[in-house]
Design an enzyme around this catalytic site. Structure first.
Site, PDB file in Angstrom:
ATOM      1  N   MET A  54       0.792  -1.219   0.000  1.00  0.00           N
ATOM      2  CA  MET A  54       0.000   0.000   0.000  1.00  0.00           C
ATOM      3  C   MET A  54       0.832   1.280   0.000  1.00  0.00           C
ATOM      4  O   MET A  54       0.279   2.369  -0.157  1.00  0.00           O
ATOM      5  CB  MET A  54      -0.958  -0.006   1.196  1.00  0.00           C
ATOM      6  CG  MET A  54      -0.322  -0.127   2.561  1.00  0.00           C
ATOM      7  SD  MET A  54       0.257   1.433   3.306  1.00  0.00           S
ATOM      8  CE  MET A  54      -1.274   2.278   3.591  1.00  0.00           C
ATOM      9  N   TYR A  55       2.148   1.193   0.162  1.00  0.00           N
ATOM     10  CA  TYR A  55       2.957   2.405   0.141  1.00  0.00           C
ATOM     11  C   TYR A  55       2.909   3.023  -1.258  1.00  0.00           C
ATOM     12  O   TYR A  55       3.380   2.434  -2.232  1.00  0.00           O
ATOM     13  CB  TYR A  55       4.404   2.108   0.520  1.00  0.00           C
ATOM     14  CG  TYR A  55       4.617   1.664   1.954  1.00  0.00           C
ATOM     15  CD1 TYR A  55       3.642   1.843   2.930  1.00  0.00           C
ATOM     16  CD2 TYR A  55       5.812   1.064   2.342  1.00  0.00           C
ATOM     17  CE1 TYR A  55       3.852   1.431   4.235  1.00  0.00           C
ATOM     18  CE2 TYR A  55       6.023   0.658   3.639  1.00  0.00           C
ATOM     19  CZ  TYR A  55       5.043   0.840   4.592  1.00  0.00           C
ATOM     20  OH  TYR A  55       5.248   0.426   5.891  1.00  0.00           O
ATOM     21  N   SER A  56       2.327   4.205  -1.335  1.00  0.00           N
ATOM     22  CA  SER A  56       2.128   4.894  -2.612  1.00  0.00           C
ATOM     23  C   SER A  56       1.471   3.971  -3.639  1.00  0.00           C
ATOM     24  O   SER A  56       1.831   3.958  -4.820  1.00  0.00           O
ATOM     25  CB  SER A  56       3.455   5.444  -3.158  1.00  0.00           C
ATOM     26  OG  SER A  56       3.935   6.500  -2.356  1.00  0.00           O
TER      27      SER A  56
END
Length: 350
Positions: A54-56
């Site tokens: 889910m990071y960026s």
């Protein structure tokens, strides 16, 4: 760089781990610079890299994949699953259905055939933990992941997962990734002791307490809420809020400790997290090369007992100056129906 065995897996990881949450649109969108940061960390002896799907929205994994081309065998690679990745139902959580889809997506973005440590990013009370452990165990048997762990789980849920694995003959969580810093010591009460008893590795996140321990934010000074991390969650930085004023007051006292030790506040913060015997690796989450260098400067810093005693006086063991995890709260607190009997049944007598 010192290396420690990760939760009885036999995998040796550096005492510092490179976290990549700030790689991509929400932090540093310059892929080339992010790749240089990864290479600089590896050249300094870090062999442990942590990211999440889910990071960026997957961009961080893509950047990490670029950075590890030609160096994959030298790196212990960790990523995570849980938070929604797109619109619609069944595109997040800890179900077998989503885990099997998410791991394939992560492998593709990372450009690798296997993940060393696959972590469940948060608990999911809509999914039986047995289903989650069963799916993760199958991924180990398939060779797609080498080991798995959890992140920001309460101590009781770590213990529950351990006993479910024992009863069902499943593989178990080998690691936990909790928030831990000079301002957030709550995990010292139960999470870290439980992990030690169960032989779990621990990689801690946010040693700089969302930037409050960088020295950038000071009491009595204005804070720009439109840039950097403050822009992502202004409520965590607004000095007019009592909880943030309390953080700033503690920071001033910790700056004095750092000055007496002869180090910077970030160096003190990172060395503090690494000093706990239950911590395997401290995640550093730089956005720029300068931030990486600032954190690594304290790699050889040893905090003596007198310094740790002073820190204990400022922030007592097991104390959270603020709530470190803004991304998840137990359903027992968020769902009022779990805290309130039906109206007709609330009185002690009828």
């Amino acid at each position: 760089m010192r290396y420690r065995v990760l939760g009885g897996t036999g995998i040796e990881v550096s005492a510092h781990c490179l976290g990549t949450m700030m790689f991509g649109a929400i932090g540093n969108p310059d892929h080339d610079e992010c790749v240089r940061i990864v290479h600089a960390a590896l050249d300094r002896g870090i062999n442990f890299v942590d990211t999440a799907d889910m990071y960026s929205a997957g961009e961080s994994e893509e950047i990490v994949g670029k950075a590890l081309r030609g160096r994959r065998d030298d790196v212990v690679l960790a990523t995570k699953v849980h938070f929604p990745m797109g619109e619609g139902p069944n595109r997040g959580g800890n179900s077998r259905r989503w885990i099997f889809r998410a791991v394939e997506d992560s492998l593709r973005r990372l450009g690798t055939d296997w993940i060393d440590l696959y972590q469940v990013h948060r608990p999911d009370h809509t999914t039986d933990v047995e289903e989650t452990l069963s799916a993760l165990s199958d991924l180990v048997h398939q060779g797609k992941i080498r080991a798995f762990g959890c992140s920001s789980f309460p101590a009781d849920e770590i213990v529950e997962a351990y006993h479910v694995a024992e009863r069902r003959g499943l593989l178990r969580f080998r690691t936990e990734q909790p928030p831990y810093s000079l301002l957030a010591r709550g995990v010292e009460t139960s999470v870290l002791p439980v992990c030690r008893r169960l032989g779990m590795g621990v990689l801690t996140w946010s040693p700089l307490a969302w930037g409050f321990l960088t020295g950038k934010y000071r009491a009595g000074r204005s804070i720009d809420l439109a840039t950097g991390r403050a822009a992502l969650m202004p409520a965590r930085f607004d000095p007019s809020l009592p909880v943030n004023a309390a953080k700033l007051a503690v920071v001033e006292r910790l700056i004095e400790v750092a000055g007496d030790v002869g180090c910077s506040l970030p160096e003190l913060a990172v060395a503090f997290a690494a000093a706990h015997p239950g911590v395997t690796s401290v995640i550093l989450g730089p956005r720029t090369m300068e931030q990486l260098e600032a954190s690594l400067k304290g790699a050889t810093l040893t905090l003596d007992d007198a310094t740790l005693d002073r820190i204990d006086e400022i922030v007592p063991p097991g104390t959270d100056v603020y709530q470190p995890d803004g991304a998840w709260r137990p359903v027992a607190l968020t769902d009022a129906a779990r805290r309130r009997r039906p109206l007709a049944d609330r009185a002690a007598a009828q």
